[in-house]
Motif scaffolding. Structure first.
Motif, PDB file in Angstrom:
ATOM      1  N   SER A 209     -26.140  12.447  27.718  1.00  0.00           N
ATOM      2  CA  SER A 209     -27.033  12.809  28.828  1.00  0.00           C
ATOM      3  C   SER A 209     -28.250  11.919  28.941  1.00  0.00           C
ATOM      4  O   SER A 209     -28.601  11.450  30.018  1.00  0.00           O
ATOM      5  CB  SER A 209     -27.528  14.242  28.649  1.00  0.00           C
ATOM      6  N   SER A 238     -25.227  18.466  32.114  1.00  0.00           N
ATOM      7  CA  SER A 238     -26.046  18.437  33.333  1.00  0.00           C
ATOM      8  C   SER A 238     -25.719  19.507  34.363  1.00  0.00           C
ATOM      9  O   SER A 238     -26.572  19.871  35.155  1.00  0.00           O
ATOM     10  CB  SER A 238     -25.915  17.077  33.987  1.00  0.00           C
ATOM     11  N   THR A 369     -31.394  14.122  32.150  1.00  0.00           N
ATOM     12  CA  THR A 369     -30.127  13.752  32.793  1.00  0.00           C
ATOM     13  C   THR A 369     -30.260  12.338  33.354  1.00  0.00           C
ATOM     14  O   THR A 369     -31.370  11.851  33.572  1.00  0.00           O
ATOM     15  CB  THR A 369     -29.795  14.684  33.982  1.00  0.00           C
TER      16      THR A 369
END
Ligand code: PLP
Length: 429
Positions: A209, A238, A369
Motif C-alpha cells: 500500500s 485500500s 494508499t
C-alpha cells in the motif's frame, strides 16, 4: 399497486421487467433484481410481480433503520443497547434494529445487512464487517491458520503504519510465518516449495500500500497463486471494490491505475480479500472480510470476531455508502465526489474567491494508499506563511506550505465552505 405485465405466453416476464415494475420500492437496483430473480425461481403461475414486490419488501425491512423501542427495556441488546443522538443536538434519541429482525420479531444478526450488501457490491459470496482492516487480517489468520504456517512473500512483510506489522500480526493470531522468496523477487515455485516442505495452511498476499519496490523485481500475481491447493487471502487494504468503477460516470480515474480491487482479486482466484472501510471505499473506519462463504463463516464463528465487531454507527454509515455503490452513485460518496472534481471546476471556484491567487495544485490520495500518486487539482496560493492564521479561523482551515507560499487546495474543500476561505483571505488582503 403493481401493474400487470403483458406476456406473450404464460411464462413470467423478464427479470429486468419485473425489477422495473417494483422500482417504487426504496431499494438499489441490484437488490430489486435479486427480488425479481427469486420471484421467478419461485414462479408457479401466480402474479410474479406481486411476489417480487413481497420479496423486495422483506429485503427492505432487513436494512438497518431507526426504530422506536417501546419495550421498556432501557438497554435493549437487539436494538443497539444505549440509544444515541447523532449530529443535530436537538434530535431526540432513537434505537436501531441492529440485532432485531423486523420480519420475524426475533433476534437478528448485526452482520445480516451491511455485510450482504457489501458482498453484493464486490461480487463476493459473503462478507463480514469488523473494526478495521488490521483486525480483519488478525481474525482471518486466527480463524484459518491458528497453530499452522502462513506463507508470505519476503517483499510483503510490511509495516503499513501505526504499528501494523505483518510478522507481528501473524504472531498475535497464533500462526507462524513461513517466509517465501526474496525481497525483490518471489515466484510461484517459491510458494510451491514452501507449501510442500512446511505445515502451511494459508497463503497471504499483502498489497504494498504505502511503498514500492522498483528495479529488478518479480511478484507473483493472484492468478498464479490461485491453485496452490490452500486458501489464498489477499489483504488489498485500500478498499477499491471494483477496478471498473461502475459508480463513476467516466469510469476509473487515471491515477487509480494498478490499484488492486476486491472484485477482480476474487475473480482472479483469491478466496478471501480484506480491506479498510475508510480508505478508497470512502466509508467509516471498518474492516471488511469478503470471499468464500465457508471461510467467512469460520471467521464469523471465531471467538475473536466478537472482540472486533463494529457498532451500529459503523454499520449504518457502511450501509449508506454501500447502497450508493449499488446504485452507482459515486457522487454521493464524499471520497469519490472530491477526487473526481475537474480541475476546471476547482479553478472556477478559486477564481470566484480571488482570481489573483488561483493556482494549479497536486492533490494526493493519502491514507497510506497509492504512494507517489498525484491528482491534478487547483486552489489558491498566497505569498508568505499564513498557515497558523488559517488554522485559527472558525472553523479552522488547515492548509500547507510550498516554497514559502501558503497553498489552499480546493479539491478537499466542500464548495459550501469556500465562503469561509473567502472571508479568511479578505482579512489578510
Ligand atoms: C491500511 C492497510 C491496513 C490497515 O488498515 P486499517 O483499516 O487502518 O486497520 C492493512 N493492510 C493494508 C494492505 C493496508 O493498506
Amino acid at each position: 399497486m403493481s401493474k400487470k405485465l403483458e406476456t406473450p405466453t404464460n411464462r413470467p416476464p423478464s427479470i429486468d421487467q419485473i425489477a422495473r415494475a417494483i422500482s417504487d420500492l426504496d431499494l438499489p437496483h441490484p437488490l430489486l433484481v435479486d427480488a425479481a430473480r427469486e420471484a421467478v425461481n419461485n414462479f408457479n403461475g401466480g402474479d410474479v410481480v406481486e411476489e417480487a414486490r413481497k420479496i423486495g419488501e422483506v429485503i427492505s425491512r432487513t436494512l438497518l433503520t431507526d426504530v422506536i423501542n417501546a419495550t421498556g427495556v432501557l438497554l435493549h441488546t437487539n436494538m443497539g443497547r444505549a440509544p444515541i443522538k447523532i449530529g443535530d443536538k436537538n434530535k431526540h434519541f432513537r434505537f436501531s434494529n441492529l440485532e432485531f429482525d423486523l420480519e420475524t420479531g426475533e433476534r437478528g444478526s448485526r452482520q445480516d445487512r451491511s455485510s450482504k450488501l457489501i458482498a453484493r457490491a464486490c461480487g463476493a459470496e459473503s462478507a463480514l464487517i469488523v473494526n478495521n482492516c488490521a483486525s480483519a487480517v488478525l481474525l482471518v489468520i486466527a480463524a484459518l491458520a491458528e497453530g499452522r504456517g502462513v506463507a508470505v512473500s519476503r517483499s510483503e512483510l510490511v509495516e503499513i503504519g501505526g504499528g501494523f506489522r505483518i510478522p507481528e500480526i501473524l504472531q498475535q493470531s497464533g500462526a507462524h510465518l513461513v517466509e517465501v522468496g526474496t525481497t525483490n523477487r518471489t515466484r510461484r515455485k517459491d510458494f510451491e516449495k514452501a507449501i510442500n516442505k512446511k505445515d502451511v495452511s494459508l497463503v497471504l498476499k499483502v498489497h504494498q500500500s504505502n511503498y514500492r519496490i522498483v528495479g529488478f523485481t518479480e511478484t507473483t500475481d493472484i492468478s498464479e497463486m490461485a491453485d496452490l491447493g490452500i486458501p489464498l487471502v489477499v489483504d488489498i487494504g485500500s478498499g477499491l471494490i471494483d477496478s471498473a468503477c461502475p459508480w463513476l460516470e467516466n469510469g476509473p480515474p487515471k491515477w487509480l491505475i494498478g490499484e488492486p480491487a476486491a472484485r477482480q482479486s476474487l475473480e482472479s482466484g483469491a478466496e478471501i480479500v480484506t480491506f479498510s472501510g475508510d480508505k478508497l471505499f470512502g466509508g467509516p473506519q471498518a474492516g471488511i472480510i469478503a470471499g468464500k462463504t465457508e471461510l467467512v463463516e469460520l471467521c464469523a464463528q471465531h471467538p475473536l470476531a466478537r472482540a472486533v465487531r463494529p457498532g451500529s454507527l459503523t454499520m449504518s454509515a457502511l450501509q449508506d455508502i454501500t447502497i450508493s455503490y449499488l446504485e452507482r452513485k459515486g457522487s454521493s460518496i464524499p471520497f469519490w465526489e472530491m477526487s473526481t472534481t475537474s480541475v476546471d471546476e476547482l479553478k472556477g471556484r478559486a477564481d470566484k474567491i480571488n482570481a489573483k491567487f488561483t493556482t494549479e495544485t497536486n492533490a494526493t490520495p493519502g491514507g497510506g494508499t497509492l504512494p507517489g500518486v498525484e491528482i491534478p487539482s487547483a486552489g489558491l496560493k498566497l505569498a508568505g506563511d499564513h498557515v497558523e492564521f488559517f488554522r485559527q479561523q472558525n472553523p479552522p482551515i488547515i492548509c500547507r506550505m510550498d516554497n514559502n507560499q501558503t497553498v489552499i487546495d480546493l479539491m478537499t474543500v466542500h464548495p459550501s465552505d469556500d465562503a469561509f476561505i473567502d472571508a479568511a483571505i479578505k482579512k489578510i488582503h
